[in-house]
Design a protein around this motif. Structure first.
Motif, PDB file in Angstrom:
ATOM      1  N   LEU A 185      43.687 -78.830 -82.516  1.00  0.00           N
ATOM      2  CA  LEU A 185      43.364 -77.633 -83.299  1.00  0.00           C
ATOM      3  C   LEU A 185      43.825 -77.784 -84.737  1.00  0.00           C
ATOM      4  O   LEU A 185      43.125 -77.367 -85.657  1.00  0.00           O
ATOM      5  CB  LEU A 185      43.951 -76.374 -82.663  1.00  0.00           C
ATOM      6  CG  LEU A 185      43.460 -75.085 -83.325  1.00  0.00           C
ATOM      7  CD1 LEU A 185      41.933 -75.005 -83.365  1.00  0.00           C
ATOM      8  CD2 LEU A 185      44.018 -73.880 -82.630  1.00  0.00           C
ATOM      9  N   ARG A 186      44.963 -78.415 -84.947  1.00  0.00           N
ATOM     10  CA  ARG A 186      45.410 -78.676 -86.324  1.00  0.00           C
ATOM     11  C   ARG A 186      44.358 -79.495 -87.065  1.00  0.00           C
ATOM     12  O   ARG A 186      44.014 -79.183 -88.211  1.00  0.00           O
ATOM     13  CB  ARG A 186      46.746 -79.409 -86.340  1.00  0.00           C
ATOM     14  CG  ARG A 186      47.244 -79.704 -87.759  1.00  0.00           C
ATOM     15  CD  ARG A 186      48.531 -80.507 -87.784  1.00  0.00           C
ATOM     16  NE  ARG A 186      49.648 -79.718 -87.294  1.00  0.00           N
ATOM     17  CZ  ARG A 186      50.409 -80.062 -86.251  1.00  0.00           C
ATOM     18  NH1 ARG A 186      50.188 -81.177 -85.582  1.00  0.00           N
ATOM     19  NH2 ARG A 186      51.412 -79.290 -85.880  1.00  0.00           N
ATOM     20  N   HIS A 213      41.027 -75.187 -94.061  1.00  0.00           N
ATOM     21  CA  HIS A 213      42.086 -74.181 -94.063  1.00  0.00           C
ATOM     22  C   HIS A 213      43.437 -74.867 -94.245  1.00  0.00           C
ATOM     23  O   HIS A 213      43.640 -75.981 -93.775  1.00  0.00           O
ATOM     24  CB  HIS A 213      42.066 -73.380 -92.756  1.00  0.00           C
ATOM     25  CG  HIS A 213      40.818 -72.582 -92.593  1.00  0.00           C
ATOM     26  ND1 HIS A 213      40.670 -71.322 -93.113  1.00  0.00           N
ATOM     27  CD2 HIS A 213      39.649 -72.883 -91.991  1.00  0.00           C
ATOM     28  CE1 HIS A 213      39.465 -70.872 -92.829  1.00  0.00           C
ATOM     29  NE2 HIS A 213      38.820 -71.803 -92.155  1.00  0.00           N
ATOM     30  N   PRO A 214      44.386 -74.185 -94.899  1.00  0.00           N
ATOM     31  CA  PRO A 214      45.711 -74.793 -95.084  1.00  0.00           C
ATOM     32  C   PRO A 214      46.447 -74.913 -93.760  1.00  0.00           C
ATOM     33  O   PRO A 214      46.221 -74.127 -92.843  1.00  0.00           O
ATOM     34  CB  PRO A 214      46.421 -73.796 -96.010  1.00  0.00           C
ATOM     35  CG  PRO A 214      45.750 -72.487 -95.744  1.00  0.00           C
ATOM     36  CD  PRO A 214      44.313 -72.815 -95.430  1.00  0.00           C
ATOM     37  N   VAL A 215      47.289 -75.908 -93.672  1.00  0.00           N
ATOM     38  CA  VAL A 215      48.159 -76.089 -92.510  1.00  0.00           C
ATOM     39  C   VAL A 215      49.579 -76.237 -93.030  1.00  0.00           C
ATOM     40  O   VAL A 215      49.863 -77.141 -93.820  1.00  0.00           O
ATOM     41  CB  VAL A 215      47.753 -77.329 -91.678  1.00  0.00           C
ATOM     42  CG1 VAL A 215      48.807 -77.650 -90.639  1.00  0.00           C
ATOM     43  CG2 VAL A 215      46.402 -77.116 -91.028  1.00  0.00           C
ATOM     44  N   ARG A 216      50.445 -75.318 -92.602  1.00  0.00           N
ATOM     45  CA  ARG A 216      51.848 -75.363 -92.996  1.00  0.00           C
ATOM     46  C   ARG A 216      52.697 -75.478 -91.734  1.00  0.00           C
ATOM     47  O   ARG A 216      52.738 -74.548 -90.921  1.00  0.00           O
ATOM     48  CB  ARG A 216      52.218 -74.103 -93.774  1.00  0.00           C
ATOM     49  CG  ARG A 216      51.584 -74.059 -95.165  1.00  0.00           C
ATOM     50  CD  ARG A 216      51.938 -72.802 -95.930  1.00  0.00           C
ATOM     51  NE  ARG A 216      51.488 -71.576 -95.291  1.00  0.00           N
ATOM     52  CZ  ARG A 216      50.231 -71.125 -95.277  1.00  0.00           C
ATOM     53  NH1 ARG A 216      49.269 -71.847 -95.837  1.00  0.00           N
ATOM     54  NH2 ARG A 216      49.922 -69.994 -94.694  1.00  0.00           N
ATOM     55  N   ALA A 217      53.354 -76.615 -91.582  1.00  0.00           N
ATOM     56  CA  ALA A 217      54.237 -76.824 -90.433  1.00  0.00           C
ATOM     57  C   ALA A 217      55.438 -75.897 -90.550  1.00  0.00           C
ATOM     58  O   ALA A 217      55.810 -75.478 -91.646  1.00  0.00           O
ATOM     59  CB  ALA A 217      54.684 -78.276 -90.375  1.00  0.00           C
ATOM     60  N   ARG A 264      54.559 -75.706 -83.764  1.00  0.00           N
ATOM     61  CA  ARG A 264      53.658 -74.688 -84.301  1.00  0.00           C
ATOM     62  C   ARG A 264      53.328 -74.990 -85.744  1.00  0.00           C
ATOM     63  O   ARG A 264      53.970 -75.810 -86.398  1.00  0.00           O
ATOM     64  CB  ARG A 264      54.284 -73.312 -84.195  1.00  0.00           C
ATOM     65  CG  ARG A 264      55.534 -73.165 -85.056  1.00  0.00           C
ATOM     66  CD  ARG A 264      56.189 -71.827 -84.833  1.00  0.00           C
ATOM     67  NE  ARG A 264      57.434 -71.745 -85.597  1.00  0.00           N
ATOM     68  CZ  ARG A 264      57.902 -70.634 -86.127  1.00  0.00           C
ATOM     69  NH1 ARG A 264      57.250 -69.497 -85.970  1.00  0.00           N
ATOM     70  NH2 ARG A 264      59.028 -70.640 -86.798  1.00  0.00           N
ATOM     71  N   PHE A 265      52.296 -74.301 -86.239  1.00  0.00           N
ATOM     72  CA  PHE A 265      51.962 -74.332 -87.652  1.00  0.00           C
ATOM     73  C   PHE A 265      51.333 -73.004 -88.037  1.00  0.00           C
ATOM     74  O   PHE A 265      50.933 -72.220 -87.187  1.00  0.00           O
ATOM     75  CB  PHE A 265      51.047 -75.517 -88.010  1.00  0.00           C
ATOM     76  CG  PHE A 265      49.654 -75.448 -87.438  1.00  0.00           C
ATOM     77  CD1 PHE A 265      48.624 -74.820 -88.135  1.00  0.00           C
ATOM     78  CD2 PHE A 265      49.354 -76.035 -86.217  1.00  0.00           C
ATOM     79  CE1 PHE A 265      47.343 -74.774 -87.614  1.00  0.00           C
ATOM     80  CE2 PHE A 265      48.078 -76.006 -85.699  1.00  0.00           C
ATOM     81  CZ  PHE A 265      47.061 -75.365 -86.400  1.00  0.00           C
ATOM     82  N   PHE A 266      51.292 -72.750 -89.326  1.00  0.00           N
ATOM     83  CA  PHE A 266      50.649 -71.557 -89.857  1.00  0.00           C
ATOM     84  C   PHE A 266      49.417 -71.966 -90.641  1.00  0.00           C
ATOM     85  O   PHE A 266      49.365 -73.046 -91.239  1.00  0.00           O
ATOM     86  CB  PHE A 266      51.606 -70.784 -90.775  1.00  0.00           C
ATOM     87  CG  PHE A 266      52.685 -70.067 -90.025  1.00  0.00           C
ATOM     88  CD1 PHE A 266      52.479 -68.771 -89.551  1.00  0.00           C
ATOM     89  CD2 PHE A 266      53.900 -70.678 -89.778  1.00  0.00           C
ATOM     90  CE1 PHE A 266      53.477 -68.110 -88.849  1.00  0.00           C
ATOM     91  CE2 PHE A 266      54.905 -70.019 -89.085  1.00  0.00           C
ATOM     92  CZ  PHE A 266      54.691 -68.735 -88.610  1.00  0.00           C
ATOM     93  N   ARG A 321      47.421 -64.431 -92.534  1.00  0.00           N
ATOM     94  CA  ARG A 321      48.271 -65.455 -91.935  1.00  0.00           C
ATOM     95  C   ARG A 321      48.020 -65.514 -90.420  1.00  0.00           C
ATOM     96  O   ARG A 321      47.930 -64.491 -89.752  1.00  0.00           O
ATOM     97  CB  ARG A 321      49.733 -65.092 -92.189  1.00  0.00           C
ATOM     98  CG  ARG A 321      50.722 -66.116 -91.743  1.00  0.00           C
ATOM     99  CD  ARG A 321      52.118 -65.635 -92.096  1.00  0.00           C
ATOM    100  NE  ARG A 321      53.082 -66.712 -91.957  1.00  0.00           N
ATOM    101  CZ  ARG A 321      54.373 -66.510 -91.807  1.00  0.00           C
ATOM    102  NH1 ARG A 321      54.867 -65.280 -91.779  1.00  0.00           N
ATOM    103  NH2 ARG A 321      55.190 -67.521 -91.703  1.00  0.00           N
ATOM    104  N   VAL A 322      47.925 -66.729 -89.885  1.00  0.00           N
ATOM    105  CA  VAL A 322      47.718 -66.955 -88.460  1.00  0.00           C
ATOM    106  C   VAL A 322      48.666 -68.061 -88.017  1.00  0.00           C
ATOM    107  O   VAL A 322      48.724 -69.110 -88.654  1.00  0.00           O
ATOM    108  CB  VAL A 322      46.254 -67.369 -88.146  1.00  0.00           C
ATOM    109  CG1 VAL A 322      46.052 -67.653 -86.672  1.00  0.00           C
ATOM    110  CG2 VAL A 322      45.273 -66.300 -88.625  1.00  0.00           C
TER     111      VAL A 322
END
Length: 118
Positions: free
Chosen positions: A80-81, A89-93, A102-104, A112-113
């Motif tokens: 999914l990442r 979309h941004p990925v923030r660990a 997890r990531f945001f 925010r998700v």
């Protein structure tokens, strides 16, 4: 009194349903479910998450939720990442929740998700 969670709602601006479907249905892979007839005229769209529901509702005074968020648990966090990144979309660990990675990220409207390993 016993209580359970029934659904969570995320706001979008008017006309934002197609973008919400691209993100929550297309990228995240949730199944859209029909809204009851009495709700259909209000805009938005609904998705199933296991036995629960995610309601995407139109807010005429929309502002993205940048702290409050929905957390979605998935079986394959790595896949999914990759899908989230591929969709732009941004990925923030973030630090794990116990042993759960997890990531945001953000939906198409800047909400925010959190995505967490099941």
């Amino acid at each position: 009194m016993a209580a359970t969670l029934d659904h969570v709602q995320v706001a979008i601006p008017a006309g934002g349903e197609d973008a919400a479907r691209r993100f929550y249905g297309g990228v995240i892979g949730l199944s859209e479910i029909p809204k009851p007839a009495e709700q259909a005229g209000r805009g938005g769209c609904w998705f199933a998450i296991g036995a629960l529901q995610l309601h995407i509702g139109v807010d005429p005074d929309f502002r993205p939720a940048t702290k409050a968020h929905v957390a979605i648990a998935v079986d394959d966090l790595t896949a999914l990442r990759s899908a989230v990144e591929a969709a732009g979309h941004p990925v923030r660990a973030d630090i794990p929740l116990g042993s759960r990675e997890r990531f945001f990220t953000e939906d198409e409207h800047g909400n925010r998700v959190e995505i967490v390993a099941a």
